[in-house]
Design a protein around this motif. Sequence first.
Motif, PDB file in Angstrom:
ATOM      1  N   SER A 298      38.483  53.483  26.495  1.00  0.00           N
ATOM      2  CA  SER A 298      37.941  53.274  24.974  1.00  0.00           C
ATOM      3  C   SER A 298      38.670  54.302  23.864  1.00  0.00           C
ATOM      4  O   SER A 298      39.260  55.307  24.473  1.00  0.00           O
ATOM      5  CB  SER A 298      36.187  53.392  25.005  1.00  0.00           C
ATOM      6  OG  SER A 298      36.070  54.765  25.283  1.00  0.00           O
ATOM      7  N   TYR A 299      38.931  53.937  22.799  1.00  0.00           N
ATOM      8  CA  TYR A 299      39.485  54.510  21.932  1.00  0.00           C
ATOM      9  C   TYR A 299      41.059  55.205  22.103  1.00  0.00           C
ATOM     10  O   TYR A 299      41.247  56.319  21.429  1.00  0.00           O
ATOM     11  CB  TYR A 299      38.583  55.927  21.556  1.00  0.00           C
ATOM     12  CG  TYR A 299      37.373  55.561  21.015  1.00  0.00           C
ATOM     13  CD1 TYR A 299      37.031  55.257  19.738  1.00  0.00           C
ATOM     14  CD2 TYR A 299      36.084  55.432  21.674  1.00  0.00           C
ATOM     15  CE1 TYR A 299      35.736  55.109  18.927  1.00  0.00           C
ATOM     16  CE2 TYR A 299      34.965  54.889  21.363  1.00  0.00           C
ATOM     17  CZ  TYR A 299      34.679  55.063  20.001  1.00  0.00           C
ATOM     18  OH  TYR A 299      33.464  54.671  19.329  1.00  0.00           O
TER      19      TYR A 299
ATOM     20  N   ASN B  90      34.813  45.834  19.277  1.00  0.00           N
ATOM     21  CA  ASN B  90      35.801  46.700  18.369  1.00  0.00           C
ATOM     22  C   ASN B  90      37.165  46.491  18.708  1.00  0.00           C
ATOM     23  O   ASN B  90      37.970  47.510  18.726  1.00  0.00           O
ATOM     24  CB  ASN B  90      35.257  48.275  18.412  1.00  0.00           C
ATOM     25  CG  ASN B  90      34.019  48.235  17.609  1.00  0.00           C
ATOM     26  OD1 ASN B  90      33.909  48.218  16.227  1.00  0.00           O
ATOM     27  ND2 ASN B  90      33.167  48.294  18.416  1.00  0.00           N
ATOM     28  N   ASN B  91      37.627  45.185  19.081  1.00  0.00           N
ATOM     29  CA  ASN B  91      39.077  45.189  19.136  1.00  0.00           C
ATOM     30  C   ASN B  91      39.436  43.911  18.228  1.00  0.00           C
ATOM     31  O   ASN B  91      38.764  43.764  17.177  1.00  0.00           O
ATOM     32  CB  ASN B  91      39.282  44.704  20.848  1.00  0.00           C
ATOM     33  CG  ASN B  91      39.355  45.720  21.557  1.00  0.00           C
ATOM     34  OD1 ASN B  91      40.418  46.439  21.704  1.00  0.00           O
ATOM     35  ND2 ASN B  91      38.512  45.864  22.285  1.00  0.00           N
TER      36      ASN B  91
ATOM     37  N   GLN C 180      36.291  49.530  24.537  1.00  0.00           N
ATOM     38  CA  GLN C 180      36.045  49.250  23.223  1.00  0.00           C
ATOM     39  C   GLN C 180      37.054  50.054  22.339  1.00  0.00           C
ATOM     40  O   GLN C 180      37.894  51.140  22.640  1.00  0.00           O
ATOM     41  CB  GLN C 180      34.663  49.650  23.019  1.00  0.00           C
ATOM     42  CG  GLN C 180      34.310  50.910  23.026  1.00  0.00           C
ATOM     43  CD  GLN C 180      33.736  51.404  24.098  1.00  0.00           C
ATOM     44  OE1 GLN C 180      34.093  50.637  25.319  1.00  0.00           O
ATOM     45  NE2 GLN C 180      32.843  52.363  24.351  1.00  0.00           N
ATOM     46  N   HIS C 181      37.288  49.618  21.007  1.00  0.00           N
ATOM     47  CA  HIS C 181      38.032  50.447  20.140  1.00  0.00           C
ATOM     48  C   HIS C 181      39.694  50.527  20.647  1.00  0.00           C
ATOM     49  O   HIS C 181      40.048  51.701  20.609  1.00  0.00           O
ATOM     50  CB  HIS C 181      37.368  51.733  19.781  1.00  0.00           C
ATOM     51  CG  HIS C 181      36.139  51.588  19.185  1.00  0.00           C
ATOM     52  ND1 HIS C 181      36.241  51.316  17.550  1.00  0.00           N
ATOM     53  CD2 HIS C 181      34.984  51.763  19.271  1.00  0.00           C
ATOM     54  CE1 HIS C 181      35.087  51.424  17.207  1.00  0.00           C
ATOM     55  NE2 HIS C 181      34.055  51.607  18.131  1.00  0.00           N
ATOM     56  N   ASN C 182      39.977  49.364  20.871  1.00  0.00           N
ATOM     57  CA  ASN C 182      41.576  49.397  21.086  1.00  0.00           C
ATOM     58  C   ASN C 182      42.441  48.225  20.442  1.00  0.00           C
ATOM     59  O   ASN C 182      41.674  48.035  19.269  1.00  0.00           O
ATOM     60  CB  ASN C 182      41.982  49.038  22.853  1.00  0.00           C
ATOM     61  CG  ASN C 182      41.595  50.233  23.684  1.00  0.00           C
ATOM     62  OD1 ASN C 182      42.393  51.291  23.520  1.00  0.00           O
ATOM     63  ND2 ASN C 182      40.608  50.336  24.562  1.00  0.00           N
TER      64      ASN C 182
END
Length: 407
Positions: free
Chosen positions: A26-27, A117-118, A93-95
């Motif tokens: 993530s991230y 959150n993509n 998440q968050h990519n």
Amino acid sequence: MAVNMYYSSESSDSENTAEVSSLDYSYLMLDTHSLAVHLRNSIREQNVQQKSLLATPNSTVTGGESGDSKDGDRDDGDKDGGQDSITQKLLLQHNMLLTVPFEIVKFSHLKMLDLSNNNLTHVNDFILQLPYLQTLYLQNNNLADDGLPKDLSTLSCLRELNLSGNKFLRVPQQLYEMVGLRYLYLGSNLITEVLPEIKAMQSLQVLHLGGNQLETVPDELGELHQLGALILCDNRLRYLPRAISSLTRLRSLLLHKNNLCCLPVGIVKLRGLMELSLRDNPLVTRFVNSCARELMYNPPSLLELAARVIKLKRVAYTSYDLPHTLVTYLSNGQRCVNPKCKGMYFTSCVEHIKFVDFCGMYRLPLMHYLCSSRCSSKTPDYYRATSESESEEDEPPAARLKRVLLG
């Protein structure tokens, strides 16, 4: 837009007391191709480690075989071979994913997958090859009505699905077939309709539909008898179906930021209700009285007058005496809410607002349905939050409403 999950700490079935093997990417702002490379490398490294653990260091023959196998595994890994049978949680998440990498299916024992959150616009069908998946997070992407696999019900172990913060205009039809789902989050979409087919989702314990464009919800919501939390805030609801009062397990009902002028009177019979959020609705403003004055009474039709006489006088009839439509009509009669009245109605009734005391602090407007404009509007005793003969000390804690949020 970030979307918070409601009761998320309770709703994860993918984690028990034992430590779960997880893989966290993530991230990292990875695109689909870069993530696929990372996943392949992870599988290759895990296969190498497993072969190393299986090797017997004291045996030259076994060691040589192990070495040969290790080289073979490297070659297989380069050809995208191998499986990951250890990882149970995959955090992505968050990519910057536009599509789901195929390498995910190689994690054959995955129980939790976080793709939130993509920039996903669709979820590929190969995700259905994860038979043990229990939790799937897809919130805050760009998924629309055609963005999910058609046969999600094949994920028979799935218990939690988060689709909040996407672009759905309706509840995806395939969700109605997921009868084992317990926690469904569809908040902050553009949903305008919930179909009656939702009654098939009998395992639902949390249903989040807040932050949409709903003007009505179907009566069939009242058939979800396992429901403990119903979130309908930030919509355009003007009324709730009376069937809501059938949700006897309901503990939290969030209705703030709607257009509600009154509530179904049956809500006060929900003895397990602990939290009722009503702020930013007309019913808690100074306009509630004007709402009551606007309620109209439509005189009953000749059909209804005849039906009332048949039911009240108990005129005998059979399905052979009347057309099917009239038999159905007669079966839909409703008794007047006034306990001193023996009347009934079918489609024409008096909508009457009655203020009922909650928690000794709040007087809430509840909707009564009376059979006639001449009918008394006396409130039955069981509509009061606490009867006069009962003290709060004698009443079980779970039988009292704990919070009424008006402001």
